[in-house]
Design an enzyme around this catalytic site. Structure first.
Site, PDB file in Angstrom:
ATOM      1  N   ASP A  58       0.824  -1.201   0.000  1.00 36.43           N
ATOM      2  CA  ASP A  58       0.000   0.000   0.000  1.00 36.43           C
ATOM      3  C   ASP A  58       0.863   1.257   0.000  1.00 36.43           C
ATOM      4  OD1 ASP A  58       0.937  -0.088   2.584  1.00 36.43           O
ATOM      5  OD2 ASP A  58      -1.037  -0.047   3.544  1.00 36.43           O
ATOM      6  N   SER A  59       2.186   1.073   0.050  1.00 33.07           N
ATOM      7  CA  SER A  59       3.107   2.188  -0.169  1.00 33.07           C
ATOM      8  C   SER A  59       2.935   2.777  -1.563  1.00 33.07           C
ATOM      9  CB  SER A  59       4.556   1.736   0.031  1.00 33.07           C
ATOM     10  OG  SER A  59       4.842   0.569  -0.725  1.00 33.07           O
ATOM     11  N   ASP A  97      -0.682  -6.529  -0.427  1.00 29.23           N
ATOM     12  CA  ASP A  97      -0.974  -5.837   0.824  1.00 29.23           C
ATOM     13  C   ASP A  97      -2.479  -5.629   0.966  1.00 29.23           C
ATOM     14  OD1 ASP A  97       0.336  -4.931   3.061  1.00 29.23           O
ATOM     15  OD2 ASP A  97       1.275  -3.221   2.074  1.00 29.23           O
ATOM     16  N   LYS A 127      -0.672  -9.776   2.816  1.00 29.50           N
ATOM     17  CA  LYS A 127      -0.010  -9.259   4.020  1.00 29.50           C
ATOM     18  C   LYS A 127      -0.956  -8.308   4.726  1.00 29.50           C
ATOM     19  CE  LYS A 127       3.084  -5.872   3.995  1.00 29.50           C
ATOM     20  NZ  LYS A 127       2.508  -4.946   5.025  1.00 29.50           N
ATOM     21  N   GLU A 129      -1.309  -5.850   8.584  1.00 27.04           N
ATOM     22  CA  GLU A 129      -0.586  -5.290   9.719  1.00 27.04           C
ATOM     23  C   GLU A 129      -1.250  -5.659  11.040  1.00 27.04           C
ATOM     24  OE1 GLU A 129       0.959  -1.313   7.294  1.00 27.04           O
ATOM     25  OE2 GLU A 129      -0.153  -1.080   9.170  1.00 27.04           O
ATOM     26  N   GLU A 195       9.157  -4.132  11.189  1.00 26.30           N
ATOM     27  CA  GLU A 195       9.519  -2.815  10.659  1.00 26.30           C
ATOM     28  C   GLU A 195       9.934  -1.869  11.778  1.00 26.30           C
ATOM     29  OE1 GLU A 195       7.949   0.772   7.723  1.00 26.30           O
ATOM     30  OE2 GLU A 195       6.826  -1.103   7.861  1.00 26.30           O
TER      31      GLU A 195
END
Length: 277
Positions: A58-59, A97, A127, A129, A195
């Protein structure tokens, strides 16, 4: 990751990286690599270079769409990018993501989002978070047969709640990182991203977990490394993250090439006879 050749053998296509190869790499003590990718062009380049996994992160909200944070990124925006990467990757393992707002309300929403990515993009895993707070979502997705990569420590989708881009796991916070790591493993994730975590904490987590750890600013004592490709290639404007070594300065190269093109068109040098029919 020696068990998966990075160059194509004599057969028509190289061997695809699978989740078992990451586990084997951890057990063998061989480190593996990951990069973000958002399009077919970079995916093909990184795949041919032998990068083991490609994260369609999502970056892309920052690097592709121009948002200030990752929070506005939507599933509908990320799916076409993931599809483009999956088309190009012949060897690399492709991870999609799950963007902010697509899994937080509960396991069933998380499963719906994960299934949509798997059905519509050709990705090999998703993925998401969060550690303990996301364990039920991870478990539900894994139970449905979808591989999940966890992500703990600094989680960009929670940057406002964390007070900004801050290292996680210092002092007493180390135990929370460790607890989150174990929660992700117990929920069934095949690997976990750490991270912006102190190197000693990342080393402890790596030693305690059975599944592979992937560092993003987590020091050298992890099983694999992941970087946002625009950071190491010289495209990031402003402050480059401390953990992102710059391996190239492609922004300057492209800027100079664009200027040469502009100047040659203006002066009449391009197109020349060799470029005309």
């Amino acid at each position: 990751m020696p068990s998966v050749p990075s160059e194509a053998p004599a057969s028509p296509s190289p061997k695809r990286v699978r989740t078992r190869h990451f586990q084997a790499a951890k057990e063998e003590g061989s480190r593996f690599t990951g990069l973000t990718s958002y399009d077919t062009l970079t995916a093909q380049i990184f795949d041919e270079a032998g990068i083991d996994f490609l994260l369609v992160g999502d970056s892309a909200a920052n690097t592709v769409l121009g948002y200030d944070t990752t929070l506005p990124m939507t599933v509908d925006e990320l799916i076409p990018l993931t599809r483009a990467v999956a088309r190009a990757a012949k060897r690399a393992f492709v991870v999609a993501d799950l963007p902010f707002g697509s899994y937080e309300t509960g396991p069933q929403e998380a499963l719906r989002t994960a299934v949509r990515f798997m059905k519509e993009t050709g990705a090999h895993a998703v993925k998401l978070e969060g550690g303990e707070r996301s364990a039920e979502q991870i478990r539900r997705i894994v139970d449905a047969g979808v591989p999940v990569m966890g992500h703990i420590g600094f989680t960009p989708q929670s940057e406002h709640g964390l007070g900004g881009h801050l290292v996680q796991g210092r002092g007493q916070g180390a135990e929370q990182v460790v607890d989150d790591a174990h929660a992700v493993e117990e929920a069934g994730a095949f690997a976990v991203v750490l991270e912006m975590v102190p190197a000693d904490v990342a080393q402890r987590v790596t030693q305690e977990l059975r599944i592979p750890t992937i560092g993003v600013g987590a020091g050298p004592h992890v099983d694999g490394q992941l970087l946002v490709w625009t950071d190491w290639a010289g495209f990031t404007t402003g402050r480059v993250p401390r953990f992102a070594k710059q391996y190239a300065d492609l922004k300057d190269v492209l800027t100079e090439a664009a200027r040469m093109y502009r100047d040659e068109v203006g002066s009449g040098v391009f197109p020349g006879p060799e470029h005309s029919f």
